[in-house]
Design a protein around this motif. Sequence first.
Motif, mmCIF file in Angstrom:
data_model
loop_
_atom_site.group_PDB
_atom_site.id
_atom_site.type_symbol
_atom_site.label_atom_id
_atom_site.label_comp_id
_atom_site.label_asym_id
_atom_site.label_seq_id
_atom_site.Cartn_x
_atom_site.Cartn_y
_atom_site.Cartn_z
ATOM 1 N N ASP A 413 -2.023 10.355 -0.416
ATOM 2 C CA ASP A 413 -2.027 9.132 -1.229
ATOM 3 C C ASP A 413 -1.700 9.404 -2.694
ATOM 4 O O ASP A 413 -0.885 8.724 -3.310
ATOM 5 C CB ASP A 413 -3.359 8.379 -1.090
ATOM 6 N N SER A 414 -2.329 10.444 -3.263
ATOM 7 C CA SER A 414 -2.103 10.739 -4.678
ATOM 8 C C SER A 414 -0.670 11.207 -4.914
ATOM 9 O O SER A 414 -0.029 10.812 -5.890
ATOM 10 C CB SER A 414 -3.099 11.811 -5.144
ATOM 11 N N THR A 415 -0.158 12.026 -3.990
ATOM 12 C CA THR A 415 1.209 12.539 -4.120
ATOM 13 C C THR A 415 2.222 11.411 -3.918
ATOM 14 O O THR A 415 3.262 11.370 -4.565
ATOM 15 C CB THR A 415 1.440 13.677 -3.107
ATOM 16 N N PHE A 416 1.885 10.474 -3.021
ATOM 17 C CA PHE A 416 2.762 9.321 -2.806
ATOM 18 C C PHE A 416 2.915 8.529 -4.104
ATOM 19 O O PHE A 416 4.010 8.139 -4.494
ATOM 20 C CB PHE A 416 2.200 8.428 -1.693
ATOM 21 N N LEU A 417 1.785 8.318 -4.809
ATOM 22 C CA LEU A 417 1.849 7.542 -6.053
ATOM 23 C C LEU A 417 2.467 8.354 -7.187
ATOM 24 O O LEU A 417 3.001 7.801 -8.142
ATOM 25 C CB LEU A 417 0.444 7.072 -6.451
ATOM 26 N N HIS A 418 2.387 9.686 -7.093
ATOM 27 C CA HIS A 418 2.948 10.584 -8.123
ATOM 28 C C HIS A 418 4.457 10.428 -8.214
ATOM 29 O O HIS A 418 5.006 10.066 -9.258
ATOM 30 C CB HIS A 418 2.551 12.026 -7.782
ATOM 31 N N THR A 419 5.154 10.676 -7.082
ATOM 32 C CA THR A 419 6.612 10.549 -7.070
ATOM 33 C C THR A 419 7.138 10.123 -5.703
ATOM 34 O O THR A 419 8.316 9.795 -5.582
ATOM 35 C CB THR A 419 7.294 11.883 -7.460
ATOM 36 N N LEU A 439 -1.019 10.148 4.434
ATOM 37 C CA LEU A 439 -2.344 10.652 4.812
ATOM 38 C C LEU A 439 -3.300 10.254 3.692
ATOM 39 O O LEU A 439 -3.512 11.008 2.752
ATOM 40 C CB LEU A 439 -2.294 12.166 4.990
ATOM 41 N N ASP A 440 -3.825 9.038 3.796
ATOM 42 C CA ASP A 440 -4.593 8.463 2.693
ATOM 43 C C ASP A 440 -6.071 8.826 2.834
ATOM 44 O O ASP A 440 -6.799 8.218 3.613
ATOM 45 C CB ASP A 440 -4.390 6.938 2.696
ATOM 46 N N ASN A 441 -6.512 9.827 2.063
ATOM 47 C CA ASN A 441 -7.925 10.218 2.111
ATOM 48 C C ASN A 441 -8.687 9.727 0.878
ATOM 49 O O ASN A 441 -9.743 10.245 0.532
ATOM 50 C CB ASN A 441 -8.071 11.737 2.287
ATOM 51 N N SER A 442 -8.110 8.752 0.177
ATOM 52 C CA SER A 442 -8.772 8.061 -0.939
ATOM 53 C C SER A 442 -9.096 8.956 -2.122
ATOM 54 O O SER A 442 -10.031 8.675 -2.875
ATOM 55 C CB SER A 442 -10.066 7.375 -0.481
ATOM 56 N N THR A 443 -8.352 10.046 -2.301
ATOM 57 C CA THR A 443 -8.638 10.909 -3.445
ATOM 58 C C THR A 443 -7.485 11.884 -3.654
ATOM 59 O O THR A 443 -6.571 11.964 -2.830
ATOM 60 C CB THR A 443 -9.947 11.694 -3.214
ATOM 61 N N THR A 444 -7.543 12.619 -4.774
ATOM 62 C CA THR A 444 -6.648 13.753 -4.972
ATOM 63 C C THR A 444 -7.459 14.965 -4.503
ATOM 64 O O THR A 444 -8.328 15.445 -5.224
ATOM 65 C CB THR A 444 -6.259 13.883 -6.464
ATOM 66 N N GLY A 445 -7.206 15.431 -3.299
ATOM 67 C CA GLY A 445 -8.146 16.342 -2.627
ATOM 68 C C GLY A 445 -8.112 17.773 -3.106
ATOM 69 O O GLY A 445 -9.126 18.332 -3.525
ATOM 70 N N ALA A 453 -4.464 6.020 -9.003
ATOM 71 C CA ALA A 453 -4.211 4.584 -9.191
ATOM 72 C C ALA A 453 -4.594 3.709 -7.996
ATOM 73 O O ALA A 453 -4.588 2.488 -8.109
ATOM 74 C CB ALA A 453 -2.746 4.367 -9.555
ATOM 75 N N ALA A 454 -4.929 4.324 -6.856
ATOM 76 C CA ALA A 454 -5.328 3.493 -5.710
ATOM 77 C C ALA A 454 -6.806 3.647 -5.355
ATOM 78 O O ALA A 454 -7.259 3.150 -4.328
ATOM 79 C CB ALA A 454 -4.463 3.824 -4.491
ATOM 80 N N THR A 455 -7.578 4.338 -6.193
ATOM 81 C CA THR A 455 -8.996 4.531 -5.842
ATOM 82 C C THR A 455 -9.910 3.470 -6.459
ATOM 83 O O THR A 455 -11.075 3.365 -6.104
ATOM 84 C CB THR A 455 -9.528 5.918 -6.290
ATOM 85 N N GLY A 456 -9.385 2.730 -7.436
ATOM 86 C CA GLY A 456 -10.210 1.678 -8.033
ATOM 87 C C GLY A 456 -11.136 2.169 -9.127
ATOM 88 O O GLY A 456 -12.037 1.450 -9.560
ATOM 89 N N LYS A 457 -10.933 3.424 -9.581
ATOM 90 C CA LYS A 457 -11.788 3.950 -10.648
ATOM 91 C C LYS A 457 -10.949 4.803 -11.596
ATOM 92 O O LYS A 457 -10.066 5.529 -11.152
ATOM 93 C CB LYS A 457 -12.914 4.783 -10.036
ATOM 94 N N TYR A 465 -8.326 -2.012 -11.229
ATOM 95 C CA TYR A 465 -7.441 -2.484 -10.171
ATOM 96 C C TYR A 465 -7.024 -1.304 -9.295
ATOM 97 O O TYR A 465 -6.647 -0.251 -9.803
ATOM 98 C CB TYR A 465 -6.205 -3.137 -10.793
ATOM 99 N N ALA A 466 -7.124 -1.445 -7.987
ATOM 100 C CA ALA A 466 -6.695 -0.390 -7.075
ATOM 101 C C ALA A 466 -5.385 -0.801 -6.416
ATOM 102 O O ALA A 466 -5.317 -1.862 -5.787
ATOM 103 C CB ALA A 466 -7.754 -0.158 -6.006
ATOM 104 N N ILE A 467 -4.374 0.009 -6.601
ATOM 105 C CA ILE A 467 -3.084 -0.296 -5.966
ATOM 106 C C ILE A 467 -3.271 -0.389 -4.462
ATOM 107 O O ILE A 467 -3.929 0.453 -3.846
ATOM 108 C CB ILE A 467 -2.049 0.789 -6.318
ATOM 109 N N ASP A 468 -2.698 -1.431 -3.886
ATOM 110 C CA ASP A 468 -2.761 -1.644 -2.443
ATOM 111 C C ASP A 468 -1.556 -0.914 -1.836
ATOM 112 O O ASP A 468 -0.421 -1.389 -1.928
ATOM 113 C CB ASP A 468 -2.701 -3.164 -2.212
ATOM 114 N N ILE A 469 -1.791 0.250 -1.272
ATOM 115 C CA ILE A 469 -0.672 1.087 -0.810
ATOM 116 C C ILE A 469 0.157 0.394 0.282
ATOM 117 O O ILE A 469 1.385 0.378 0.205
ATOM 118 C CB ILE A 469 -1.165 2.496 -0.392
ATOM 119 N N PRO A 470 -0.486 -0.242 1.303
ATOM 120 C CA PRO A 470 0.340 -0.951 2.284
ATOM 121 C C PRO A 470 1.205 -2.044 1.644
ATOM 122 O O PRO A 470 2.389 -2.173 1.965
ATOM 123 C CB PRO A 470 -0.692 -1.581 3.235
ATOM 124 N N ALA A 471 0.624 -2.778 0.696
ATOM 125 C CA ALA A 471 1.384 -3.847 0.033
ATOM 126 C C ALA A 471 2.524 -3.257 -0.796
ATOM 127 O O ALA A 471 3.618 -3.825 -0.865
ATOM 128 C CB ALA A 471 0.458 -4.683 -0.854
#
Lengths: 584, 191
Positions: A413-419, A439-445, A453-457, A465-471
């Motif tokens: 998830d974090s890498t997806f939002l990175h680039t 592979l969305d594990n809700s964190t930068t593991g 940007a998608a964790t809401g914190k 605001y947490a980015i809605d990855i499916p949207a």
Amino acid sequence: MSEKKKVIMLGNEAIARGAYEAGVKVSAAYPGTPSTEISEYLVQYKDDLYCEWSPNEKVATEVAVGASLAGTRAMSCMKHVGFNVAADPAYSVSYMGVNGGLVIVVADDPGLYSSQNEQDTRMVARAAQLPVLEPSDSSEAKEFMKQAFELSEKFDRPFVFRTTTRLAHSQGIVELDERKEVEDKPYEKDIRRTVMMPVNAKLRHVEIEKRNLELAEAANTLPINKVEMIDTRIGIITSGIPYQYVKEVLPEASVLKLGMVNPLPKKLIEDFASKVETLYIIEELDPVIEEQVKSWGIKAAGKELFTVQGEYSANMIRRAILGEELRIAEPAQVPVRPPILCPGCPHRSVYYVVKKLNLHVAGDIGCYTLGAVAPLSVVDTTMCMGSSISTLHGMEKAKGKEYIKNWVAAIGDSTFLHTGVNSLMNMTYNKSTGTVLILDNSTTGMTGHQDHAATGKTLQGDPTYAIDIPALCRAVGVKHVTEVNAFDLERLEAVIKEEVARDEVSVIITKTPCVLLSKEKKPLYIAQEDLCKKCGMCMKPGCPAMTKRENGTVCIDDTMCTGCGLCKDLCKFGAIELVKAGDR
Amino acid sequence: MTAKNIMIVGVGGQGTLLTSRILGGLATAGGYDVKLSEVHGMAQRGGSVVTFVRYGDKVAEPIVEEGQADVLIAFERLEALRYAHFLKKDGALIVNDWRIDPIPVVIGAAEYPQGIIETLKREHKVYAVNATEESKKLGNPRVFNLIVLGIAAQHMDFTKEEWYDVIEHTVPPKTIEINKKAFDVGYCLES
């Protein structure tokens, strides 16, 4: 005068402290070992400064540039390969110069403890004509940060602050100072230096060449470059952590310790070289100092004796310079212990299904890179952040849609939002048919669980605001977006089969939090010896909590099991049984 | 005082960082110059991890090199064997007599060495205890590292009060009591 408080600090903590004491107002970063903890320590000073996780290093550096232009001291932090992502702003802000002091902290990883290459930031900084400071312990890390901001403002240059893993992740004693509030510089519109179009940039190039010459001249007398003249039979030019190895082995040798490694103080070096009998240059990774010094006609020994790979050590210097034969016992020949996915990791479950379906994986940067090693062995490629999606796309364009029907791209998830999201846009725009697993594990593991940007914190701990990855995937044009629980083996298998067969782009999001995020007591499974048929099915995903007894039956280590239940789902004989959480 | 060299080795996730921070805090409180070096990032995911702690009047390099460790603390016995050559001739080796299979063993590509403790005893002063089992008796298998540290404390020059003090300042507040209890178990073991 009261005595200063002494504390023991990690190199990265000292960098954060130095930034705080220097009066930094804005810091932006993307996590990357070995730089991550700088931001994690900096956030404790959030009442006095602003700090954030940005989606990538380019964004982070542009945020810092904006803050500098607005007149405050600002910084961005990243690992060495992150500096490549930030190269675009870095090369051009080099022309622009600064208003408030601007420092880009870049952490190299000699020895590749947690990286995909071993590049030397000093080389990149030289190419971008950026000056570089390099500390050799925690105490210097703090002091040099303050000097970096002073020098940045004095010479109107953005500074690179180079560290290495050993500096970043070593602790040493640091004396604390108070924060110095720095008055904001006024912003004055001057497009000749802030609009980098050709007519302006041409003139700025002339200007920064001049500034760099001034800085190189000043470097001859700056106290950050230090001469320790003792015994003149051996002279050593060094910087950073190798300085400590030199002091350990050759406390009597004369040393020129460079705190500023770009530009080099030519006169100081010539003077030092003329006073010592034999000159050595000891620097980790590339011969950056050595090649320049030798180009001035100075005789010195460097990489003839030392490596361009990995970390240095005191023993290495003992052998190379003193010619000592060290009598060291041979290490025992024992099985290696490479890093692996943790027990209960949701990536293991996904990769198990991918392997079962005999698919290739265009991989990416994160914990899930570990799917490349046995027994999973599903990942075919790993190069750089976000590359999984674009390399899969390239394969399809080369060989056609049938060719990639046994391929997927896998990205966190974090890498997806990175680039990665850029690459997904490319897939829809250029009509790809590939399948992407997020592979969305809700964190930068891998870097130790940072928000994104998608964790809401935010880094500062505020809800946001947490980015809605499916949207987001749908918004860039992906019609087929499916969410699946990583441990739902049956559904996961059905969905992957369906999507790889499809002649359109599809995204499968396996949304299951990293097992290390939750501190709750988890269920525990045991393997019943009498029911185990030794078939080995439960061992296939390579969970480190699974071992075999002498008689070949399976045994689950109760100190490691996190109760994910993957082994239970794979056992056809009901030999694996749930023990209640309270029973642990 | 010439620098004292301590190494903590184990499997990523076993708590080597917490242990090294306790040692670092202890030496700092004792007024020594201290350096310690840790492993973060990828190796922390179940890989072999090493942490170095050095303290004395003046410490330059932050790592301990082969043949220089005064005390080697191993949280797992295969890791003890892997790093035993870092010990000085008369160095003390404290081992959690516990087995965690590395992945080559899990998948059957390698064998877990037999008789590790006996092998180590031929060359070194070895203090082995199954601290993981002992810590389960205390109700928390994660505090085994404090038991091991308690044994190591017998070979170092700090008072029990100094150890307690730094434990209180380093471990999460809720776990102070159990960590001190675990430390006591190791500290009182005859070795």
